[in-house]
Structures are given as structure tokens and as C-alpha cells.
Design an enzyme around this catalytic site. Structure first.
Site, PDB file in Angstrom:
ATOM      1  N   VAL A  47       6.926   6.838 -28.884  1.00 36.63           N
ATOM      2  CA  VAL A  47       6.997   7.949 -28.229  1.00 36.63           C
ATOM      3  C   VAL A  47       7.049   7.685 -26.630  1.00 36.63           C
ATOM      4  CG1 VAL A  47       5.871  10.138 -27.655  1.00 36.63           C
ATOM      5  CG2 VAL A  47       5.400   9.046 -29.921  1.00 36.63           C
TER       6      VAL A  47
ATOM      7  N   LEU B  89      15.382   0.748 -17.112  1.00 36.87           N
ATOM      8  CA  LEU B  89      15.723   2.005 -16.805  1.00 36.87           C
ATOM      9  C   LEU B  89      15.999   2.853 -18.171  1.00 36.87           C
ATOM     10  CD1 LEU B  89      18.153   2.138 -13.821  1.00 36.87           C
ATOM     11  CD2 LEU B  89      15.724   2.429 -13.804  1.00 36.87           C
TER      12      LEU B  89
ATOM     13  N   TYR C  26      21.671   7.177 -33.236  1.00 39.57           N
ATOM     14  CA  TYR C  26      21.388   6.403 -32.311  1.00 39.57           C
ATOM     15  C   TYR C  26      22.350   5.016 -32.074  1.00 39.57           C
ATOM     16  CZ  TYR C  26      18.542   4.077 -28.660  1.00 39.57           C
ATOM     17  OH  TYR C  26      18.233   3.262 -27.392  1.00 39.57           O
TER      18      TYR C  26
HETATM   19  P1  NAD Z   1      10.738   5.856 -20.183  1.00 40.48           P
HETATM   20  O1  NAD Z   1      11.133   7.171 -19.913  1.00 40.48           O
HETATM   21  O2  NAD Z   1       9.173   6.056 -20.429  1.00 40.48           O
HETATM   22  O3  NAD Z   1      10.459   4.908 -18.616  1.00 40.48           O
HETATM   23  C1  NAD Z   1      12.003   5.104 -17.939  1.00 40.48           C
HETATM   24  C2  NAD Z   1      11.584   4.323 -16.559  1.00 40.48           C
HETATM   25  O4  NAD Z   1      12.918   4.426 -16.000  1.00 40.48           O
HETATM   26  C3  NAD Z   1      10.651   5.358 -15.713  1.00 40.48           C
HETATM   27  O5  NAD Z   1       9.786   4.657 -15.060  1.00 40.48           O
HETATM   28  C4  NAD Z   1      11.637   6.136 -15.113  1.00 40.48           C
HETATM   29  O6  NAD Z   1      10.912   6.687 -13.555  1.00 40.48           O
HETATM   30  C5  NAD Z   1      12.720   4.949 -14.507  1.00 40.48           C
HETATM   31  N1  NAD Z   1      13.945   5.618 -13.973  1.00 40.48           N
HETATM   32  C6  NAD Z   1      14.694   6.210 -14.550  1.00 40.48           C
HETATM   33  N2  NAD Z   1      15.784   6.618 -13.875  1.00 40.48           N
HETATM   34  C7  NAD Z   1      15.538   5.799 -12.667  1.00 40.48           C
HETATM   35  C8  NAD Z   1      16.288   5.485 -11.575  1.00 40.48           C
HETATM   36  N3  NAD Z   1      17.381   6.208 -11.139  1.00 40.48           N
HETATM   37  N4  NAD Z   1      16.016   4.654 -10.580  1.00 40.48           N
HETATM   38  C9  NAD Z   1      14.501   4.057 -10.930  1.00 40.48           C
HETATM   39  N5  NAD Z   1      13.968   4.120 -11.802  1.00 40.48           N
HETATM   40  C10 NAD Z   1      14.508   5.038 -12.895  1.00 40.48           C
HETATM   41  O7  NAD Z   1      11.558   4.983 -21.132  1.00 40.48           O
HETATM   42  P2  NAD Z   1      11.239   3.906 -21.911  1.00 40.48           P
HETATM   43  O8  NAD Z   1      11.353   4.437 -23.520  1.00 40.48           O
HETATM   44  O9  NAD Z   1      10.214   3.015 -21.662  1.00 40.48           O
HETATM   45  O10 NAD Z   1      12.750   3.244 -22.062  1.00 40.48           O
HETATM   46  C11 NAD Z   1      12.998   1.944 -21.327  1.00 40.48           C
HETATM   47  C12 NAD Z   1      13.936   1.088 -21.832  1.00 40.48           C
HETATM   48  O11 NAD Z   1      13.630   0.846 -23.232  1.00 40.48           O
HETATM   49  C13 NAD Z   1      15.353   1.857 -22.352  1.00 40.48           C
HETATM   50  O12 NAD Z   1      16.333   0.931 -22.094  1.00 40.48           O
HETATM   51  C14 NAD Z   1      15.086   2.159 -23.584  1.00 40.48           C
HETATM   52  O13 NAD Z   1      16.544   2.579 -24.131  1.00 40.48           O
HETATM   53  C15 NAD Z   1      14.523   1.157 -24.311  1.00 40.48           C
HETATM   54  N6  NAD Z   1      13.868   1.355 -25.445  1.00 40.48           N
HETATM   55  C16 NAD Z   1      12.965   2.500 -25.798  1.00 40.48           C
HETATM   56  C17 NAD Z   1      12.387   2.713 -26.974  1.00 40.48           C
HETATM   57  C18 NAD Z   1      11.664   3.873 -27.246  1.00 40.48           C
HETATM   58  O14 NAD Z   1      11.493   4.215 -28.649  1.00 40.48           O
HETATM   59  N7  NAD Z   1      10.984   4.682 -26.257  1.00 40.48           N
HETATM   60  C19 NAD Z   1      12.564   1.801 -28.214  1.00 40.48           C
HETATM   61  C20 NAD Z   1      13.586   0.470 -27.766  1.00 40.48           C
HETATM   62  C21 NAD Z   1      14.090   0.496 -26.433  1.00 40.48           C
END
Ligand code: NAD
Length: 394
Positions: free
Chosen positions: A270, A138, A233
Site C-alpha cells: 500500500v 518516482l 499491470y
Molecule cells: P509513492 O507514491 O509512495 O512515492 C512516490 C514518490 O515520488 C513520492 O515521494 C513523490 O513525492 C515523488 N514524486 C512524484 N512526482 C515527482 C516529481 N515530479 N518530482 C519529484 N518527486 C516526485 O510510490 P511508491 O509506491 O513508493 O513507488 C515508487 C516506485 O516503486 C515506483 O517506480 C513504483 O512503480 C515502484 N513500485 C511500487 C510498488 C508498490 O506496490 N507500491 C511495488 C513495486 C514497485
């Protein structure tokens, strides 16, 4: 209708159904081309419609051949109005999974809520019996708690203000931005939304309902990054939540019998969520430039396919660092990569953007999140925006 991007700040309010389908198909094709992995068989992915969660679901299904259950929080389209990108991604994922005889069902609703947890447990009991992997991916701006109050996460520093460069992708300008410190209340709220409390709740409820296999694994995702992003961060309000997530992994492993929890530290990429963080998009644009030149660039799908096939499954034990973290940021954090990024960071300004950073690559990936700028898609064609998700239409 003919769907065009409508960008408002760091969000696009429209999504292209055919473009999302093509982008999901490309991710599936990539995973299939890497060959099979002996791994998870029945998988629940919370937050499966975008970014790392979607790529995890695709890797579980098309690398491991797993049955997948996804929890999403998305809006369907209708005549004359587009749905969310996550809705179209999920429709495409299910279509391609079902075509290959893979079980794939999706529940649409707030993953933080008790109602959705109960619905998921009932569906696992009915269809799968038990699951052997839970992915918690999430990225949410807010969470409604059991008592009905809603708390919001903030992207701020802790302690002092921090000033550094940031990019305005609309005007292509680089300027200084100052991030103010979060209050204690804001930090607590960020930990409630993005920390491990809800992850632990999911694991405990799944365990109590008897729907977890013995030796089940659960994964959640985090980010560390280089020092220049730390005040924003790693040491910021979001970093406090990620520290809580890491502590929760240890707590799950210690307190929930038969379950081992891991945090995977992923690469900066991204996604809808990361584009909202100040400073980070400029860092990502420089990182893309350096990693592409070094032949080490990966997107969400390459990261998750490698996570599943090399770090978690695919033989041997799960590869972690001394803190017990899985390091998918291993290539990003290589000293030679970070040295070059740091040099470009010092040099970059509004006049040398393309020389120092992969701005086009960043923008293309941003568009692709919403199904735009995807190869082979005719953006002048009339498309059906009322696309259904097969399991939800049942
Ligand atoms: P994203 O925005 O692409 O995806 C987030 C997902 O969570 C989406 O599918 C969204 O619909 C879902 N979501 C949000 N609120 C919700 C709810 N209340 N109920 C059900 N679904 C819900 O984000 P992402 O970048 O893929 O992030 C996912 C994880 O990876 C996070 O923990 C983030 O911190 C981590 N992360 C991201 C990065 C990056 O650079 N993008 C790097 C390392 C770790």
C-alpha cells in the site's frame, strides 16, 4: 490545529505532522535494530519523500551510514493548513539524520525538470563531490517535458478490456470493474512518465558533470505480480513503462561507463501510488493476509532494508535473476503463497471480506501513509502544521 483525515477516493488531502514523524521514526528504529551494512556512502534518492524512495533513503542513511540527498515534490504546511505527508516525512527524516551526525539535504521541486537536475548537480559538487548510488523512485501521474507540454500516465490495459474484482474501500464492497484499453497515444505518454527516459537523463547528466564515482550503482523499482493482475499491470500501460525501465537499465550499463543499473522488482504494498490502481488493492489485502499468516509479510522498510543489506550490499555480488532483475518480490511470488492468494481471490466477495483478506491491515497502512493511525500519537492534540525541513530552511 487538530488534524483529521480527509479521504477523497484513494487520496487523503490532509497529513498529520506528528503521525508522519512517528512513522518515520519507527522505520528508522527498525533499520537500526537490524545492524549496519557496509554499503553506499553518498546517495541521491529521486522521489525520497514517500513509499519505497523514503524507505531507501532511511536504509541508506541508517543501515549504511550514508550521506543522503533527496529530491521531493511536496507542499509545506502553514498555520491552519497541513502540508503533504512527504513534506512531514522529509522534515522528520532530516531531523533524525542530523541528530546522528548524518549529512542529509533535500531539494523540493519537479525531478523531471532541467532546473532541479542542475540544482542537484551543483549541490553534489559543493557538498559531496561525487555520489556512489542513485535511487530513482518516482511514481508520478504526469510529466512536463522540456518543450513545456505535459503528458499523463494512465492505468489501463493494452489490447482488450479486462474485467475482474475490485474493492471499494469506502463502502467495503467488492464488485467487478472493467478496465478499458489504452490508446497508443496513452501508452506512449505512460512510458514517457513512468519509463526510463528521465532516469537515463539523470544518469547521463550526473556522469557528464563528473559527480558519479567509478563503479557507481543506480537502482529503479518495478513490479511484476501474479497473472491475475497482469492484464492490469504487467501487460497494461504501466507494464509497458516498466518494460522500458528494464531496457533502460541495460542501456545505462552499456552506455554510461563506470555505472551499473539495476531494476529491483519489489513487493506489492500500500502506497499512495498503488492505491490508485484498480484490482491491485484487493489483491494486496489478500496478499497481506496470506503473507502475515506465513510470517513473511514485509512493508516498504523491511523490503528496502533487505534490498540494501542482502541483495545489493553486504558482501558478494549483486543477486539477480536470469533477466538481470533484483527480485525483492521473491517471497510474494513463492508458489505456496500465490496458490493460497489465488484460492482466496476466487472465493472473496462482499460477505467474507475479513475472512479472505486483511482489510484492516490495508486500511491501517493507507492511513499511516498520511500519518494517521500511528501507535502512540494523540490525534486529539493541537499540533503545529508549519513544520520546516531543516536543510530547506537554511
Ligand atoms: P509513492 O507514491 O509512495 O512515492 C512516490 C514518490 O515520488 C513520492 O515521494 C513523490 O513525492 C515523488 N514524486 C512524484 N512526482 C515527482 C516529481 N515530479 N518530482 C519529484 N518527486 C516526485 O510510490 P511508491 O509506491 O513508493 O513507488 C515508487 C516506485 O516503486 C515506483 O517506480 C513504483 O512503480 C515502484 N513500485 C511500487 C510498488 C508498490 O506496490 N507500491 C511495488 C513495486 C514497485
Amino acid at each position: 490545529m487538530i488534524v483529521k483525515p480527509k479521504i477523497r477516493g484513494f487520496i487523503c488531502t490532509t497529513a498529520h505532522p506528528v503521525g508522519c514523524d512517528a512513522a518515520v521514526k519507527a522505520q528508522i528504529d527498525y533499520v537500526k535494530a537490524q545492524g549496519k551494512t557496509e554499503g553506499a556512502k553518498k546517495v541521491l534518492v529521486i522521489g525520497s519523500s514517500m513509499g519505497y524512495g523514503l524507505a531507501s533513503r532511511i536504509s541508506a542513511a541508517f543501515s549504511c551510514g550514508a550521506a543522503t540527498l533527496g529530491v521531493i515534490f511536496d507542499k509545506p504546511g502553514s498555520e491552519g493548513r497541513t502540508g503533504s505527508a512527504g513534506w512531514y516525512n522529509t522534515a522528520a527524516f532530516e531531523k533524525y539524520a542530523h541528530a546522528e551526525g548524518l549529512y542529509a539535504k533535500t531539494i523540493n521541486g519537479d525531478a523531471f525538470s532541467q532546473g532541479i537536475k542542475a540544482e542537484v548537480i551543483e549541490l553534489i559538487k559543493k557538498d559531496l563531490g561525487k555520489i556512489d548510488l542513485l535511487v530513482y523512485s518516482l511514481a508520478a501521474p504526469r510529466r512536463t517535458l522540456a518543450d513545456g507540454t505535459t503528458v499523463s500516465s494512465v492505468l489501463k490495459t493494452t489490447g482488450a478490456s479486462y474485467t475482474n474484482k475490485t474493492i471499494d474501500l469506502k463502502n467495503m464492497t467488492v464488485s467487478d470493474v472493467t478496465i478499458d484499453p489504452a490508446t497508443d497515444e496513452e501508452i506512449d505518454a505512460t512510458v514517457k512518465v513512468m519509463g526510463g527516459e528521465d532516469w537515463l537523463d539523470w544518469v547521463k547528466q550526473l556522469k557528464a558533470a563528473g559527480v558519479l564515482e567509478d563503479n557507481a550503482i543506480t537502482l529503479a523499482y518495478s513490479y511484476i505480480g501474479p497473472e491475475l493482475t497482469h492484464p492490469m499491470y504487467y501487460e497494461g500501460s504501466i507494464g509497458r513503462a516498466k518494460a522500458h525501465l528494464a531496457a533502460t537499465a541495460k542501456q545505462i550499463t552499456a552506455e554510461v561507463p563506470g555505472v551499473t543499473a539495476y531494476v529491483s522488482v519489489n513487493k506489492a504494498l500500500v502506497t499512495q501510488s498503488s492505491s490508485a490502481i484498480p484490482i491491485v488493492p484487493l489483491y494486496i489485502s489478500i496478499l497481506y493476509k496470506v503473507m502475515k499468516k506465513a510470517g513473511l509479510h514485509e512493508g516498504c522498510i523491511e523490503q528496502m532494508q533487505r534490498l540494501f543489506s542482502k541483495k545489493v550490499y553486504g558482501g558478494g555480488s549483486i543477486e539477480t535473476d536470469s533477466e538481470g532483475l533484483i527480485r525483492m518480490d521473491d517471497w510474494e511470488m513463492r508458489p505456496e503463497i500465490q496458490k493460497e492468494v489465488s484460492g482466496l481471490w476466487d472465493k472473496i466477495n462482499g460477505d467474507n471480506l475479513d475472512e479472505c483478506a486483511d482489510i484492516a491491515g490495508y486500511q491501517r497502512d493507507f492511513s499511516e501513509i498520511f500519518g494517521f493511525d500511528v501507535d502512540g500519537v494523540d490525534y486529539e492534540a493541537d499540533v503545529d502544521t508549519a513544520v520546516g525541513i531543516e536543510s530547506i530552511a537554511e
